[in-house]
Design a protein around this motif. Sequence first.
Motif, PDB file in Angstrom:
ATOM      1  N   ALA A   6       0.824  -1.213   0.139  1.00 17.04           N
ATOM      2  CA  ALA A   6      -0.057   0.146  -0.024  1.00 17.04           C
ATOM      3  C   ALA A   6       1.125   1.100  -0.036  1.00 17.04           C
ATOM      4  N   SER A   7       1.885   1.052   0.617  1.00 15.82           N
ATOM      5  CA  SER A   7       2.813   2.603   0.632  1.00 15.82           C
ATOM      6  C   SER A   7       3.743   2.617  -0.648  1.00 15.82           C
ATOM      7  N   GLU A   8       3.712   1.886  -1.540  1.00 13.42           N
ATOM      8  CA  GLU A   8       4.979   1.859  -2.709  1.00 13.42           C
ATOM      9  C   GLU A   8       3.912   2.984  -3.777  1.00 13.42           C
ATOM     10  N   ALA A   9       4.870   3.861  -4.334  1.00 16.00           N
ATOM     11  CA  ALA A   9       4.411   4.652  -5.518  1.00 16.00           C
ATOM     12  C   ALA A   9       4.137   3.591  -6.654  1.00 16.00           C
ATOM     13  N   LEU A  10       3.707   4.591  -7.704  1.00 18.24           N
ATOM     14  CA  LEU A  10       3.578   3.418  -9.124  1.00 18.24           C
ATOM     15  C   LEU A  10       4.886   2.870  -9.490  1.00 18.24           C
ATOM     16  N   ASP A  11       5.817   3.671  -9.550  1.00 19.46           N
ATOM     17  CA  ASP A  11       6.974   3.425 -10.227  1.00 19.46           C
ATOM     18  C   ASP A  11       7.535   2.079  -9.393  1.00 19.46           C
TER      19      ASP A  11
END
Length: 436
Positions: free
Chosen positions: A223-228
């Motif tokens: 949930a904490s990850e950015a799209l890249d």
Amino acid sequence: MPMRILLLSALLLATPAAAQDAPSPERLRADVEKLVSFGTRHTLSSPDDPVRGIGAARKWAAEELDRIGAACGDCIQVARIGRTFTGPRAPNGVEVVNVLGFQQGEDPKRVIIVQGHIDSRVSDVMDFTSDAPGANDDASGVALVIEAARILSKQKLKATIVYAILSGEEQGLWGGTLLAETAKERGWIVTAVLNNDIVGNTIGQNGVRVADRVRVFSEGIRASEALDAQLGRRGDGGEDDGPSRALAKAIDKVADGMRETDSSALDVFVVRRPDRFGRGGDHEPFLRLGYPAVRFSVGAENYDQQHQDLRTENGREYGDTVDKMDFPYLAKVTALNIATIRRLANAPAAPATVTLDGAVSSDIKVKWNAVPGARGYRVYWRRNDTQNWTDVRGVAGRTETVLKDVVVDDHFVGVSAIAADGSESIVTFGTRPPRP
């Protein structure tokens, strides 16, 4: 498939000392009955009434942790944190207060959190006056936290343990939000969050009995990850190996070890989603901030005994009451939490990064960062059409190895850190090196 072990030294095969004390079903029952005796523990109920409501329940829980701390020479320090939250389920605002017991380890910043929520509810989430026993949801989790403190307080551990009794879960996961944000503000290095919510029944809906397993829910894509970062994980194939999922697999491994010596110990059903379908819990605010967190819950829920007014309709009983619970089962869930905490608290931190090099090659070169306090490492791999590690190699004195004749296109790789007593961190998944 049984795991094949290669080149493991006696050091890396060492097993941490076994538990000394077993959780007591009788103590767990007494704690649940005490929590139920406060009538309701609804977040909007009285914070000041000395005998009824959430304030009285929190006071009792804090005093219980204080007593445990006093018995071990003040090894547990009790504190409260609070904040006012406003939302659809508290339109006029409410102060949410968490009770925390800190058992400081050798490393005060590296933290393991074991938690349950003290608030309860009935059918109408805004009804804060009716009796809401909340025996299983979630006095069971609070009793587990207190029992874990009783047992673990007798030991010296390397990591700091936070025994967390949360409020505001039913109104919006506010206690979990408050503690997760507190962890970030204080710079805690959170090794694991063990959220225990509905962990004390074995008779599920329509009379189905499930007494041999506990479900452990964990996220895959973070949930904490950015799209890249999500796209990078997609490219590496790491959807099933983020920190939360690695924690769930570690708990499963602990349970396997317990069953080797006790056939009645629980199996772990690793559920590959963050929580039950369309539902949530107090571990999720930690996931949003990037911390490894899982939820323990019973093998079979009984929806007649959750979020229900106390009543009987057509001969069918509704309500979350003590008589519907199975305390020997709750003791087993408690034992699994304690064993997991022991393993992770005495282990080094997991490697921060693991990188792989092996494109267009028949071998994989594995590198990882050195971990303070690690006496060795375990390098795991598996074919990428399987979910659990099948092969492992022990490595000591260095932070790289080559897996000969293991093709990276067809395999996943991860690395854990090992303490001198054999305690093991969770596994860090191997990825491509960052692009220059």
